[in-house]
Enzyme design. Sequence first.
Site, mmCIF file in Angstrom:
data_model
loop_
_atom_site.group_PDB
_atom_site.id
_atom_site.type_symbol
_atom_site.label_atom_id
_atom_site.label_comp_id
_atom_site.label_asym_id
_atom_site.label_seq_id
_atom_site.Cartn_x
_atom_site.Cartn_y
_atom_site.Cartn_z
ATOM 1 N N HIS A 38 0.834 -1.205 0.000
ATOM 2 C CA HIS A 38 0.000 0.000 0.000
ATOM 3 C C HIS A 38 0.872 1.260 0.000
ATOM 4 O O HIS A 38 0.668 2.175 -0.813
ATOM 5 C CB HIS A 38 -0.903 -0.030 1.238
ATOM 6 C CG HIS A 38 -1.782 1.164 1.395
ATOM 7 N ND1 HIS A 38 -3.134 1.142 1.131
ATOM 8 C CD2 HIS A 38 -1.511 2.435 1.821
ATOM 9 C CE1 HIS A 38 -3.655 2.334 1.370
ATOM 10 N NE2 HIS A 38 -2.685 3.131 1.796
ATOM 11 N N GLU A 39 1.849 1.307 0.900
ATOM 12 C CA GLU A 39 2.721 2.486 0.988
ATOM 13 C C GLU A 39 3.663 2.576 -0.217
ATOM 14 O O GLU A 39 3.973 3.678 -0.680
ATOM 15 C CB GLU A 39 3.528 2.448 2.286
ATOM 16 C CG GLU A 39 2.687 2.447 3.564
ATOM 17 C CD GLU A 39 1.757 3.644 3.658
ATOM 18 O OE1 GLU A 39 2.097 4.715 3.125
ATOM 19 O OE2 GLU A 39 0.686 3.504 4.279
ATOM 20 N N HIS A 42 1.818 4.303 -3.019
ATOM 21 C CA HIS A 42 1.877 5.762 -2.858
ATOM 22 C C HIS A 42 3.222 6.295 -3.363
ATOM 23 O O HIS A 42 3.280 7.273 -4.115
ATOM 24 C CB HIS A 42 1.737 6.139 -1.383
ATOM 25 C CG HIS A 42 0.368 5.975 -0.821
ATOM 26 N ND1 HIS A 42 -0.767 6.447 -1.438
ATOM 27 C CD2 HIS A 42 -0.054 5.404 0.344
ATOM 28 C CE1 HIS A 42 -1.829 6.177 -0.695
ATOM 29 N NE2 HIS A 42 -1.424 5.533 0.388
#
Length: 213
Positions: A38-39, A42
């Site tokens: 998820h990170e 980003h």
Amino acid sequence: MLYSIIRQLFSGETFNAASLIAQVLVSVFVVFCVLPIHEFAHSLVAYKLGDNTPKYQGRLTINPLAHLDILGAIMIMLFGFGYAKPVGINPYNFKNRKRDSLLVALAGPFSNLLMAFFFMALLRLTYLANSTPILLQATQVFLYYAAYININLAIFNILPIPPLDGSKILAYIIPDRYYYKFLDYQRYIMIGIFLLISFGFLSKPLAILTNLI
């Protein structure tokens, strides 16, 4: 997820070893796979849009240690919800600050949806496999929880509430002065969100949306 084990041990509920083992494994999986991806999503989108900040911070990697927040990881293991280390970005490096900031924010939940559909596809395949019943059941429960949690995280993070990813939707559609005024209260808003999660007030709406997807 360890909270579920403690609850079953002391509440007299039927003890389902396969389900509880799968929940613990999924908690570990969330900390060391789901949140890092998820990170990383980003970071990758920010980098592709012209911001080198994630690269300088060492966040352009799926190495879980680069994204690990100790307190957030402990909360996930004990209570089933928590967080990773947020990715720092500099929106002034983007060509279109509002649009690109929104794309970076949406990249995280989108990665969760991709992972969820991947695990659901694997779950479908297990129904064609020949394996021992216990192993097959544990695998199916794990894949189910892995998909469910990814969808749940995507929905939760898309809520238009700071500091969640969905708050960037507000930043995109409302004037800056109102958005920054809203951010002044994000600490209190986040405390409120954790209280709502802790007491189960958000569980049912999130579960309905997750099951729908």
